[in-house]
Design an enzyme around this catalytic site. Sequence first.
Site, PDB file in Angstrom:
ATOM      1  N   CYS A 114     -22.667  36.147  21.706  1.00 21.29           N
ATOM      2  CA  CYS A 114     -23.676  36.997  21.067  1.00 21.29           C
ATOM      3  C   CYS A 114     -22.973  37.985  20.126  1.00 21.29           C
ATOM      4  CB  CYS A 114     -24.509  37.725  22.113  1.00 21.29           C
ATOM      5  SG  CYS A 114     -23.618  39.033  22.998  1.00 21.29           S
TER       6      CYS A 114
ATOM      7  N   ASN B 128     -20.814  35.147  33.203  1.00 21.16           N
ATOM      8  CA  ASN B 128     -21.831  36.172  32.996  1.00 21.16           C
ATOM      9  C   ASN B 128     -22.282  36.719  34.349  1.00 21.16           C
ATOM     10  OD1 ASN B 128     -23.063  33.572  33.373  1.00 21.16           O
ATOM     11  ND2 ASN B 128     -24.979  34.317  32.512  1.00 21.16           N
ATOM     12  N   ILE B 129     -22.518  38.038  34.356  1.00 22.24           N
ATOM     13  CA  ILE B 129     -22.937  38.734  35.576  1.00 22.24           C
ATOM     14  C   ILE B 129     -24.140  39.584  35.202  1.00 22.24           C
ATOM     15  CG2 ILE B 129     -22.254  40.321  37.414  1.00 22.24           C
ATOM     16  CD1 ILE B 129     -19.291  39.586  36.628  1.00 22.24           C
ATOM     17  N   GLU B 130     -25.310  39.119  35.581  1.00 22.60           N
ATOM     18  CA  GLU B 130     -26.540  39.810  35.214  1.00 22.60           C
ATOM     19  C   GLU B 130     -26.943  40.805  36.294  1.00 22.60           C
ATOM     20  OE1 GLU B 130     -28.453  35.916  32.965  1.00 22.60           O
ATOM     21  OE2 GLU B 130     -29.393  36.664  34.788  1.00 22.60           O
TER      22      GLU B 130
ATOM     23  N   CYS C 131     -20.657  40.505  21.847  1.00 23.37           N
ATOM     24  CA  CYS C 131     -19.436  39.851  22.327  1.00 23.37           C
ATOM     25  C   CYS C 131     -18.498  39.524  21.174  1.00 23.37           C
ATOM     26  CB  CYS C 131     -19.770  38.586  23.104  1.00 23.37           C
ATOM     27  SG  CYS C 131     -20.475  38.944  24.729  1.00 23.37           S
TER      28      CYS C 131
ATOM     29  N   CYS D  74     -21.635  39.717  29.783  1.00 20.16           N
ATOM     30  CA  CYS D  74     -21.528  38.336  29.317  1.00 20.16           C
ATOM     31  C   CYS D  74     -20.182  37.792  29.797  1.00 20.16           C
ATOM     32  CB  CYS D  74     -21.604  38.277  27.800  1.00 20.16           C
ATOM     33  SG  CYS D  74     -23.205  38.767  27.110  1.00 20.16           S
TER      34      CYS D  74
ATOM     35  N   GLU E  96     -17.769  36.445  28.078  1.00 20.60           N
ATOM     36  CA  GLU E  96     -16.639  36.755  27.200  1.00 20.60           C
ATOM     37  C   GLU E  96     -15.999  38.107  27.509  1.00 20.60           C
ATOM     38  OE1 GLU E  96     -19.607  34.149  24.896  1.00 20.60           O
ATOM     39  OE2 GLU E  96     -19.705  35.840  26.277  1.00 20.60           O
TER      40      GLU E  96
END
Length: 130
Positions: A85, A41-43, A88, A52, A54
């Site tokens: 989620c 994940n890369i926020e 995803c 996310c 995935e």
Amino acid sequence: MSHDLFEAAKAAMAFSHSPYSKFPVGAAIRADDGKIYTGANIENLSFPQGWCAEPTAIGCMIMGGGKRIVEMAVIAEKLPLCPPCGGCRQKIAEFADKSTPIYLCDEVGVKKTMTLEQMLPGSFETDLLG
């Protein structure tokens, strides 16, 4: 599932950029070409515009030449299980079959296995577009 898919998802988690949620997540895909593709994940501050784990792995799969997801593992550092989620799940459905296994892992290994159909019953399908 072979142990290498779990290990790849766990290793991918180390590349997470999650300063806001503080929940590193890793994903690994075994694709139809036999290769394993990973993502984390890369926020960013403009929630919910981050990635996310995935779809990050899916992007790596497509860019690496894979076309279809054969199996997928997902792990999160601070959660007992981290199912994909809703968004995803739909993204996974674009590249997987209903029977594709998705392994939900903790730091030790696979804790639950679900098919995409179990995770996303009645998903939107492109053949519905006519």
